[in-house]
Design a protein around this motif. Structure first.
Motif: not given
Ligand code: ADP
Length: 506
Positions: A181-186, A278-297
């Motif tokens: 999810x840090x590639x930018x295309x997942x 998976x709830x991103x900041x609509x302006x992308x001011x913080x990152x949203x990544x998949x977490x390794x436990x199956x959720x997100x962070x």
């Protein structure tokens, strides 16, 4: 104990590789590390040679295998972790084409603009969790196509750093969602490559490896490398996690328990908040990544945190210890006549995403001495974290932050951070890192726990609460100052010291 079973965790960092062996109780029974060089062939470029990662990792694995043999401990599986976002370019034979640009490489400004022109920002954030970011892997691939077409013509595969090492160890190319999810295309909901985004950029999806679960076995250690390192042949290798996610796993940060997050006062300041959705900041001011436990962070990163104190010590008063600076700062009473520090010494990531932003001390007077400057610096880093947390707050349920990093050794600094965040902050009993998280991710495959959730529950770190230092009401205007001063500090509209008391750094 004789023959205790252990899992290995390997963290492929920016300065070196670290390997730990954990027993089922999460105790480190052996560890080893090796360093490798960072290449800076041009200003703003950072690269490493994948061959250096490979040599250092095999050396560190050989050392830990010898330690385990001496202890009579048996390694059952190896989990991988590492620096995120880097690009290892491989040809059809799996040979490395050129050195790998890293997470902090800044060469891709033009490619980021192209991504933004091609995929509307809101759409990219909704699909991948993030806006286009200079350091991510995706713009690096576009850069290769633009700037090194002969190399691009040979390109058959792109791997993230730890996944390249996994390929070396097993012969299998694979990744997992936390790093991918840090590639930018997942596509975050599907936890697989977003063919729509890749199509729009004219990149084939088959450049990227299969995405498996973070705790899945991707392959087994090649026989020749088992012989070389002294590790068991066919040792299962587990996909693992990106360094932030793996460090979160080690601290027990689980998307099933989104009330517990972490704040790290390292060179950068990092806020980590697990999420079940998976709830991103609509302006992308913080990152949203998949977490390794199956959720997100969510991940908020302020670029200068303990690094700002290090800068002050190294560049302004190299003869003074961190402890002395912190004591002097603590002796300065809180007050509205103190100076304000803007900690943007290296630009800023969250919440401004502005590499050109610069730092400052403001409101200086003849009454101020070094203690005031240091106190302002510590407060400034705390307010920068709070500024980022304001963006994250509506999206998270975090009520307690576990504090880590060099700066968290200071009760005073951590108290300021707790006061600025307005949340409970606890200091964990010990500070496990990404390598520990990688070893924990390998425990289900090793049969030490039935699943990752039970491993994390059993190994959870206990925290001791830190007393918050009140930064408000004397300082609440200063918190606002960061937000209000930010636009005025951009190079085009910078207020020079002739019009306002301050020291500006370039
Ligand atoms: P990194 O992110 O590079 O791993 P660390 O987490 O190791 O960094 O933190 C190192 C930083 O911790 C130093 O740059 C310094 O600012 C800070 N530091 C060092 N000693 C102390 C101390 N006793 N109390 C608070 N902060 C400290």
């Amino acid at each position: 104990m004789t023959h205790p079973p252990v899992t290995l965790g390997l963290d492929l960092g920016t300065s070196g590789v670290k390997v730990v062996a954990l027993n089922a109780q999460g105790q480190v029974v052996a560890h080893s590390s090796r360093t490798y060089p960072l290449l800076t062939p041009r200003p703003g470029w950072t690269e490493q040679r994948p061959q250096d990662w490979e040599n250092a990792s095999l050396d560190a694995l050989r050392e830990i295998a010898a330690q385990l043999q001496a202890l009579g401990a048996v390694p059952l599986a190896l989990g991988l972790s590492g620096q995120m976002h880097g690009a290892v370019f491989l040809d059809a034979q799996g040979e490395v084409i050129r050195p790998a640009p890293l997470w902090n490489d800044q060469r891709t400004a033009a490619q980021v603009k192209r991504i933004e022109r091609t995929v509307p920002r809101a759409d990219l954030i909704a699909r991948t969790g993030n806006r286009a970011v200079t350091g991510f892997q995706l713009p690096k691939i576009l850069w290769l196509r633009d700037e090194e077409p002969t190399a691009f013509a040979r390109l058959a595969h792109v791997l993230l750093p730890k996944d390249y090492l996994g390929y070396v160890l097993t012969g299998v190319m694979a990744t997992e969602p936390s790093d991918a999810s840090g590639v930018g295309a997942l596509h975050l909901d599907r936890r697989d490559w977003d063919a729509g985004v890749l199509d729009a950029l004219n990149l084939p999806v088959h450049l990227f490896p299969q995405v498996v679960k973070s705790w899945d076995v991707t392959g087994s250690l090649r026989a020749d490398l088992a012989a070389l390192t002294g590790l068991p042949t066919n040792l299962p290798v587990v996909a693992g996690g990106g360094d932030n996610a793996a460090a979160g796993i080690a601290l027990g940060l689980s998307s099933a328990r989104p009330d517990l997050g972490s704040v790290s006062l390292g060179t950068s300041g990092v806020l980590f908040a697990p999420l079940s959705q998976a709830t991103p900041d609509p302006q992308g001011r913080v990152h949203l990544f998949a977490h390794a436990d199956g959720g997100y962070h969510l991940l908020g990163v302020t670029l200068s945190c303990a690094g700002a104190l290090q800068w002050m010590r190294d560049k302004i008063c190299p003869e003074v210890s961190f402890e002395t600076l912190l004591t002097e700062a603590q002796q300065v009473p809180a007050g509205p006549r103190n100076p304000v520090f803007l900690p943007y010494l290296a630009g800023e990531r969250s919440p401004y995403m502005d590499p050109d932003l610069r730092g400052a001390w403001l409101e200086l007077s003849l009454a101020h001495g070094r203690g005031h400057l240091t106190r302002a610096l510590l407060e400034g880093t705390a307010f920068a974290l709070a500024d980022t947390y304001e963006v994250m707050r509506p999206l998270t349920q975090v009520t307690t932050f576990l504090a880590t990093g060099g700066g968290a050794r200071s009760d005073f600094w951590l108290g300021l951070v707790a006061g600025a965040l307005g949340s409970r902050v606890e200091r964990p009993a010990h500070e496990p890192g990404a390598a520990d998280g990688a070893a924990i991710l390998a425990m289900p495959a090793a049969g030490l726990y039935p699943d990752l959730t039970s491993a994390m529950q059993a190994l959870r770190t206990v925290g001791t609460p830190v007393s918050p230092l009140q930064t408000a009401p004397a300082y609440h205007n200063h918190t606002a100052a960061l937000t209000q001063l930010y636009p005025r500090l951009q190079p085009t509209s910078i207020v020079r010291p002739t019009t306002r008391a301050g020291v500006y750094m370039d």
